[in-house]
Design a protein around this motif. Structure first.
Motif, short mmCIF file in Angstrom:
data_model
loop_
_atom_site.label_atom_id
_atom_site.label_comp_id
_atom_site.label_asym_id
_atom_site.label_seq_id
_atom_site.Cartn_x
_atom_site.Cartn_y
_atom_site.Cartn_z
N TRP A 34 0.93 -1.62 -0.31
CA TRP A 34 -0.01 -0.31 0.21
C TRP A 34 1.12 1.24 -0.18
CZ3 TRP A 34 -0.71 4.07 3.12
CH2 TRP A 34 -0.95 5.00 2.45
N SER B 21 -5.79 7.52 -0.58
CA SER B 21 -5.61 6.52 -0.75
C SER B 21 -5.98 5.19 0.41
CB SER B 21 -3.99 6.67 -1.02
OG SER B 21 -3.10 6.73 -2.12
N GLY C 257 -7.90 2.91 0.01
CA GLY C 257 -7.83 1.76 -0.94
C GLY C 257 -7.23 2.38 -2.62
N PRO D 236 -6.94 1.25 -6.34
CA PRO D 236 -7.12 0.10 -7.22
C PRO D 236 -5.88 -0.81 -7.94
CG PRO D 236 -7.89 1.83 -7.75
CD PRO D 236 -7.23 2.69 -6.55
N GLU D 237 -4.69 -0.31 -7.82
CA GLU D 237 -3.41 -1.32 -7.84
C GLU D 237 -3.12 -2.28 -7.01
OE1 GLU D 237 -3.32 2.07 -7.47
OE2 GLU D 237 -2.53 3.28 -9.30
N GLU D 238 -3.71 -2.28 -6.49
CA GLU D 238 -2.97 -3.22 -4.70
C GLU D 238 -3.96 -4.49 -5.44
OE1 GLU D 238 -3.17 -2.38 0.17
OE2 GLU D 238 -4.43 -1.34 -1.25
N GLN D 239 -5.03 -4.38 -5.93
CA GLN D 239 -5.73 -5.58 -6.35
C GLN D 239 -5.92 -5.63 -7.96
OE1 GLN D 239 -7.94 -5.57 -4.23
NE2 GLN D 239 -7.79 -3.85 -3.20
N LEU D 240 -4.52 -5.35 -8.39
CA LEU D 240 -4.24 -6.16 -10.01
C LEU D 240 -3.77 -7.58 -9.39
CD1 LEU D 240 -2.30 -3.08 -11.10
CD2 LEU D 240 -4.53 -4.36 -12.16
#
Length: 71
Positions: free
Chosen positions: A8, A57, A60, A62-66
């Protein structure tokens, strides 16, 4: 869902740096000479936008969910 804080922080910092740079560039007037730019105002506003990006941030990233994210 537990958050991987290292991942994160990496993504949040990248987003904050991009936001800082975009804000700084947007504040530079196109017709002004470089010596006429109020650099303190540019730096202050860009810093505030980076802090706001970090705060956003927290909700959340979005890049964390890739799927290619190894978290």
């Amino acid at each position: 869902m537990s958050r991987n804080w290292k991942t994160w922080a990496r993504f949040a910092l990248i987003r904050a740096i991009k936001t800082f740079a975009q804000t700084a560039v947007a504040l530079l007037p196109a017709a002004a000479m470089i010596t006429e730019v109020d650099w303190l105002a540019v730096l202050g506003t860009a810093t505030l936008s980076a802090v706001a990006s970090l705060a956003t941030s927290l909700a959340g990233i979005p890049e964390e969910q890739l799927p290619d994210n190894p978290s």
